[in-house]
Design an enzyme around this catalytic site. Sequence first.
Site, PDB file in Angstrom:
ATOM      1  N   ARG A  27      46.349  41.703  41.050  1.00 38.49           N
ATOM      2  CA  ARG A  27      45.111  40.949  40.845  1.00 38.49           C
ATOM      3  C   ARG A  27      45.086  40.394  39.432  1.00 38.49           C
ATOM      4  O   ARG A  27      45.494  41.070  38.492  1.00 38.49           O
ATOM      5  CB  ARG A  27      43.903  41.871  41.057  1.00 38.49           C
ATOM      6  CG  ARG A  27      43.501  41.979  42.503  1.00 38.49           C
ATOM      7  CD  ARG A  27      42.443  43.014  42.753  1.00 38.49           C
ATOM      8  NE  ARG A  27      41.346  43.042  41.787  1.00 38.49           N
ATOM      9  CZ  ARG A  27      40.276  43.818  41.914  1.00 38.49           C
ATOM     10  NH1 ARG A  27      40.153  44.595  42.965  1.00 38.49           N
ATOM     11  NH2 ARG A  27      39.329  43.809  41.004  1.00 38.49           N
TER      12      ARG A  27
ATOM     13  N   ARG B 147      36.891  45.230  31.763  1.00 36.18           N
ATOM     14  CA  ARG B 147      36.187  45.744  32.951  1.00 36.18           C
ATOM     15  C   ARG B 147      35.741  47.186  32.742  1.00 36.18           C
ATOM     16  O   ARG B 147      34.651  47.575  33.169  1.00 36.18           O
ATOM     17  CB  ARG B 147      37.096  45.636  34.185  1.00 36.18           C
ATOM     18  CG  ARG B 147      37.269  44.184  34.624  1.00 36.18           C
ATOM     19  CD  ARG B 147      38.423  44.027  35.572  1.00 36.18           C
ATOM     20  NE  ARG B 147      38.224  44.739  36.818  1.00 36.18           N
ATOM     21  CZ  ARG B 147      39.216  45.252  37.540  1.00 36.18           C
ATOM     22  NH1 ARG B 147      40.459  45.164  37.131  1.00 36.18           N
ATOM     23  NH2 ARG B 147      38.960  45.865  38.662  1.00 36.18           N
TER      24      ARG B 147
HETATM   25  P1  AMP Z   1      36.021  44.840  42.273  1.00 33.32           P
HETATM   26  O1  AMP Z   1      36.948  44.352  43.330  1.00 33.32           O
HETATM   27  O2  AMP Z   1      34.893  45.678  42.811  1.00 33.32           O
HETATM   28  O3  AMP Z   1      36.742  45.504  41.122  1.00 33.32           O
HETATM   29  O4  AMP Z   1      35.309  43.530  41.660  1.00 33.32           O
HETATM   30  C1  AMP Z   1      36.056  42.513  41.036  1.00 33.32           C
HETATM   31  C2  AMP Z   1      35.140  41.638  40.201  1.00 33.32           C
HETATM   32  O5  AMP Z   1      34.142  41.023  41.042  1.00 33.32           O
HETATM   33  C3  AMP Z   1      34.339  42.371  39.131  1.00 33.32           C
HETATM   34  O6  AMP Z   1      35.085  42.563  37.927  1.00 33.32           O
HETATM   35  C4  AMP Z   1      33.172  41.405  38.928  1.00 33.32           C
HETATM   36  O7  AMP Z   1      33.551  40.268  38.163  1.00 33.32           O
HETATM   37  C5  AMP Z   1      32.907  40.935  40.354  1.00 33.32           C
HETATM   38  N1  AMP Z   1      31.941  41.831  41.051  1.00 33.32           N
HETATM   39  C6  AMP Z   1      32.184  42.625  42.128  1.00 33.32           C
HETATM   40  N2  AMP Z   1      31.076  43.290  42.503  1.00 33.32           N
HETATM   41  C7  AMP Z   1      30.116  42.900  41.637  1.00 33.32           C
HETATM   42  C8  AMP Z   1      28.734  43.251  41.488  1.00 33.32           C
HETATM   43  N3  AMP Z   1      28.137  44.140  42.285  1.00 33.32           N
HETATM   44  N4  AMP Z   1      28.040  42.655  40.478  1.00 33.32           N
HETATM   45  C9  AMP Z   1      28.613  41.743  39.663  1.00 33.32           C
HETATM   46  N5  AMP Z   1      29.908  41.386  39.733  1.00 33.32           N
HETATM   47  C10 AMP Z   1      30.654  41.963  40.717  1.00 33.32           C
END
Ligand code: AMP
Length: 223
Positions: free
Chosen positions: A157, A168
Amino acid sequence: MRIILLGAPGSGKGTQGDLMAKRYGFPRISTGDLLRQAVKMRTPLGRKAEAIMKEGLLVNDEIVEELVRERIADPGCRKGYILDGFPRTVAQAEALKEIDGKRPEIVIGVEVPSEVLMERLSRRRVCPSCQAIYNLIVQPPKDQGQCDVCQSKLVQRSDDEPDVIRERLKVYCEQTEKLKDYYLRKRSYRPVDGRGTIEEIFRRIVHILDEALGKDEMRRVET
Ligand code: AMP
């Protein structure tokens, strides 16, 4: 029942969420997957979210809340669902209460020390087609670089690069970790040691959920 998976990036929430979906029959809703899909399809929402995600920052609360609202209105979510990556802020948790407030909920907090998170994220590979997740050391694909499920070429990713990982994790500490206290106060938080093998961690989660779901079933029979 609503199951919320809370944990830092790299805590293994996605992998555990998939296993939980298979065992309990609830769909796993990952806001990260929904957003990546929107980016891939070049929708207006995806175009707005793309740059923010690349930097490892959080997408605007309203955008994510709308995605979740639409997704959980799906008939497949009537019995329950597993939220992975949502809520990530207290404002999102409050919005969830407003969207679907009456449903009993349990929060599985997958707790992993930060040095382990860094290591896991840098070794993570994902399938861009079916979203299966691998780890080059502890959960490698059978054929190098290829998805076991759909044979697509695995990718890293773009937000799993070291600088973005650091950002993050910082965002998680500053904004999402507060949710632990929020859900502790609501008495729905259950901590789970996120170290060990995938199977060991899953057994810990099953232990908690079997009990919680048994109780939920009893409550439904009584009402
Ligand atoms: P993840 O796959 O859950 O690690 O999400 C990847 C990216 O998507 C995060 O670093 C955020 O930029 C965005 N993202 C995912 N879920 C959320 C959320 N609940 N609120 C805000 N941004 C989100």
